[in-house]
Design a protein around this motif. Structure first.
Motif, PDB file in Angstrom:
ATOM      1  N   ASN A 179     -41.976  -8.524  40.279  1.00 22.67           N
ATOM      2  CA  ASN A 179     -40.972  -8.045  40.434  1.00 22.67           C
ATOM      3  C   ASN A 179     -39.068  -8.381  41.074  1.00 22.67           C
ATOM      4  N   GLY A 180     -39.953  -9.044  41.852  1.00 19.59           N
ATOM      5  CA  GLY A 180     -38.472  -9.795  42.740  1.00 19.59           C
ATOM      6  C   GLY A 180     -37.930 -10.484  41.716  1.00 19.59           C
ATOM      7  N   VAL A 181     -38.776 -11.799  41.180  1.00 19.52           N
ATOM      8  CA  VAL A 181     -38.174 -12.618  40.098  1.00 19.52           C
ATOM      9  C   VAL A 181     -37.449 -11.956  38.615  1.00 19.52           C
ATOM     10  N   LEU A 182     -37.868 -10.394  38.217  1.00 28.16           N
ATOM     11  CA  LEU A 182     -37.344 -10.013  37.336  1.00 28.16           C
ATOM     12  C   LEU A 182     -35.714  -9.359  37.480  1.00 28.16           C
ATOM     13  N   TYR A 183     -36.108  -8.756  39.264  1.00 28.75           N
ATOM     14  CA  TYR A 183     -34.434  -8.265  39.476  1.00 28.75           C
ATOM     15  C   TYR A 183     -33.525  -9.488  39.756  1.00 28.75           C
ATOM     16  N   THR A 184     -33.980 -10.039  40.136  1.00 27.76           N
ATOM     17  CA  THR A 184     -33.329 -11.117  40.242  1.00 27.76           C
ATOM     18  C   THR A 184     -32.541 -12.004  38.670  1.00 27.76           C
ATOM     19  N   SER A 185     -33.697 -12.004  37.735  1.00 28.56           N
ATOM     20  CA  SER A 185     -33.071 -12.171  36.267  1.00 28.56           C
ATOM     21  C   SER A 185     -32.174 -11.574  35.747  1.00 28.56           C
ATOM     22  N   LEU A 186     -32.727 -10.131  35.932  1.00 27.90           N
ATOM     23  CA  LEU A 186     -31.781  -8.685  35.640  1.00 27.90           C
ATOM     24  C   LEU A 186     -29.867  -8.799  36.194  1.00 27.90           C
ATOM     25  N   TYR A 187     -30.017  -9.375  38.036  1.00 31.60           N
ATOM     26  CA  TYR A 187     -28.430  -9.263  37.834  1.00 31.60           C
ATOM     27  C   TYR A 187     -28.016 -10.803  38.236  1.00 31.60           C
ATOM     28  N   VAL A 188     -28.668 -11.499  37.917  1.00 28.13           N
ATOM     29  CA  VAL A 188     -28.393 -12.647  36.933  1.00 28.13           C
ATOM     30  C   VAL A 188     -27.227 -12.818  36.113  1.00 28.13           C
ATOM     31  N   GLY A 189     -28.461 -12.328  34.947  1.00 30.99           N
ATOM     32  CA  GLY A 189     -27.804 -11.658  33.792  1.00 30.99           C
ATOM     33  C   GLY A 189     -26.519 -11.054  34.065  1.00 30.99           C
ATOM     34  N   PHE A 190     -26.663  -9.865  34.643  1.00 31.18           N
ATOM     35  CA  PHE A 190     -25.204  -8.435  34.582  1.00 31.18           C
ATOM     36  C   PHE A 190     -24.123  -9.730  35.061  1.00 31.18           C
ATOM     37  N   ILE A 191     -24.296 -10.955  35.936  1.00 27.58           N
ATOM     38  CA  ILE A 191     -23.146 -11.292  36.769  1.00 27.58           C
ATOM     39  C   ILE A 191     -22.648 -12.767  35.544  1.00 27.58           C
ATOM     40  N   CYS A 192     -23.402 -12.845  34.630  1.00 30.80           N
ATOM     41  CA  CYS A 192     -22.841 -13.498  33.735  1.00 30.80           C
ATOM     42  C   CYS A 192     -22.598 -13.113  33.171  1.00 30.80           C
ATOM     43  N   VAL A 193     -22.518 -12.419  32.698  1.00 28.19           N
ATOM     44  CA  VAL A 193     -21.839 -11.297  31.649  1.00 28.19           C
ATOM     45  C   VAL A 193     -20.689 -10.912  32.258  1.00 28.19           C
ATOM     46  N   GLY A 194     -20.688 -10.282  33.512  1.00 21.46           N
ATOM     47  CA  GLY A 194     -19.396 -10.194  34.134  1.00 21.46           C
ATOM     48  C   GLY A 194     -18.502 -11.724  34.466  1.00 21.46           C
ATOM     49  N   ASN A 195     -18.842 -12.479  34.014  1.00 21.22           N
ATOM     50  CA  ASN A 195     -18.222 -14.038  34.778  1.00 21.22           C
ATOM     51  C   ASN A 195     -17.715 -14.274  33.417  1.00 21.22           C
ATOM     52  N   VAL A 196     -18.108 -13.973  32.202  1.00 21.47           N
ATOM     53  CA  VAL A 196     -17.766 -14.390  30.973  1.00 21.47           C
ATOM     54  C   VAL A 196     -16.394 -13.032  30.869  1.00 21.47           C
ATOM     55  N   LEU A 197     -16.806 -11.874  30.731  1.00 19.02           N
ATOM     56  CA  LEU A 197     -15.441 -11.147  30.512  1.00 19.02           C
ATOM     57  C   LEU A 197     -14.611 -11.095  31.680  1.00 19.02           C
ATOM     58  N   LYS A 198     -14.532 -12.577  33.231  1.00 17.94           N
ATOM     59  CA  LYS A 198     -13.338 -12.137  33.740  1.00 17.94           C
ATOM     60  C   LYS A 198     -12.538 -13.422  33.580  1.00 17.94           C
ATOM     61  N   TRP A 199     -13.436 -14.017  32.556  1.00 21.48           N
ATOM     62  CA  TRP A 199     -12.543 -15.473  32.334  1.00 21.48           C
ATOM     63  C   TRP A 199     -11.879 -15.398  31.844  1.00 21.48           C
ATOM     64  N   VAL A 200     -12.488 -14.345  30.448  1.00 24.40           N
ATOM     65  CA  VAL A 200     -11.990 -13.984  29.183  1.00 24.40           C
ATOM     66  C   VAL A 200     -10.478 -12.874  29.705  1.00 24.40           C
ATOM     67  N   ALA A 201     -10.389 -12.060  30.935  1.00 23.33           N
ATOM     68  CA  ALA A 201      -9.625 -11.525  31.716  1.00 23.33           C
ATOM     69  C   ALA A 201      -8.580 -12.915  31.774  1.00 23.33           C
TER      70      ALA A 201
END
Length: 330
Positions: A281-303
């Protein structure tokens, strides 16, 4: 309120650009995959390091009766230091290089699509144009990123020092029981206010400076001087300050939004100690929020790319208006 609304409008335009072109979204997804995979490993290492550092400080500052440490044995420096070295090296070398390559690619391809005037662009065309831009600019972007790495690390050390000094004062006060009268309580309140103010000011300054640093990175990728050479380092940050003049509050709010979201997604995992979990569960949740961080990173740079083009257009329009207003030479 106007600044907050302008941030929302900027993010809406960035999201529209990102999700309005399937080739762009797919290309950015592929570009972010290496960083996503590495961040899972890095975040687990970071979680372990923070947990060990927290335990070590709690033992050294006599917080055992404040925080329950029954599940842990006494922690020595020999356990903590290797994790600190490992996490620091992971951050300074592979993470910084991967983040640089990902950022350069995101900025280059986003600018290509943004300036295409809604013309349909094929995936192969985006790949070829992006590779050409990145090949010509990666050296200058590396120099700019080193500036950013030095300044951002300095701010993080300031935040860490402020927090550690506060914990030391609290530990010292509790150890010698000086919080027994009203004067001592007032002293404690003053300490909280001083360190809290320093922490808030550093966080706000970091967000404000991050906006300038990000604009400087965008300039290092997209701008060139009269000789056709890239603009990087201090020159890129000077040009960033010129372009961003008048939008400092908007940029501050935008960086604060991404900073708060990144911290908010990490806190549950740090609190539940995902890296120490025996289940998946720890690795799965880490992967989940890392995915959100990557999406946020892309959105930030596009902005940031959208903001860069808007600011540059506004600056040159004002420059043209000033030149037109000048009296003709006699």
């Amino acid at each position: 309120m106007e600044e907050k609304q302008s941030v929302i409008e900027l993010l809406k335009r960035a999201a529209k650009l990102l999700f309005g072109n399937i080739n762009l979204a797919f290309f950015l997804f592929l570009c972010s995959l290496p960083l996503f995979c590495f961040l899972i490993f890095f975040e687990l290492s970071l979680q372990t390091t923070i947990s060990l550092a927290y335990q070590f400080l709690s033992e050294q500052l006599s917080f055992e009766d404040y925080y329950t440490l029954k599940d842990h044995e006494d922690l020595s420096e020999n356990v903590l230091i290797p994790w600190l070295i490992q996490t620091s090296l992971l951050y300074l070398i592979p993470y910084s290089l991967l983040d640089l390559l990902t950022t350069t690619t995101i900025v280059a391809v986003s600018s290509i699509v943004y300036t295409s005037e809604d013309k349909p662009l094929g995936l192969l065309y985006l790949v070829q144009r992006t590779i050409k831009i990145c090949q010509n600019r990666v050296g200058g972007c590396l120099i700019t990123s080193l500036y950013v790495l030095f300044w951002s690390t300095s701010v993080f050390f300031g935040l860490f020092s402020d927090s550690t000094n506060y914990l030391f004062i609290v530990s010292f006060s509790r150890r010698y029981e000086i919080f027994l009268d009203l004067g001592a309580m007032l002293f404690h309140v003053m300490v909280v206010l001083i360190h809290g103010t320093v922490f808030v000011v550093l966080t706000a300054k970091f967000s404000k400076w991050s906006a300038g640093w990000n604009m400087g990175m965008v300039i290092s990728v997209l701008e060139e001087d009269e000789d056709g050479q890239g603009i990087y380092g201090s020159d890129a940050f000077s040009l960033s300050a010129w372009y961003g003049r008048g939008h400092e509050k908007r940029d501050l709010w935008m960086m604060l939004v991404f900073l708060v979201l990144a911290l908010a997604m990490r806190l549950p995992c740090l609190y539940s100690k995902c890296s120490e979990s025996s289940s998946r569960n720890g690795v799965l949740y880490t992967s989940l929020y890392v995915g959100f961080i990557c999406v946020g990173n892309v959105l930030k740079w596009v902005a940031c790319v959208v903001s860069y083009h808007d600011c540059k257009t506004r600056v040159f329009e004002k420059k043209g208006d000033v030149e037109q207003a000048k009296p003709s030479a006699t």
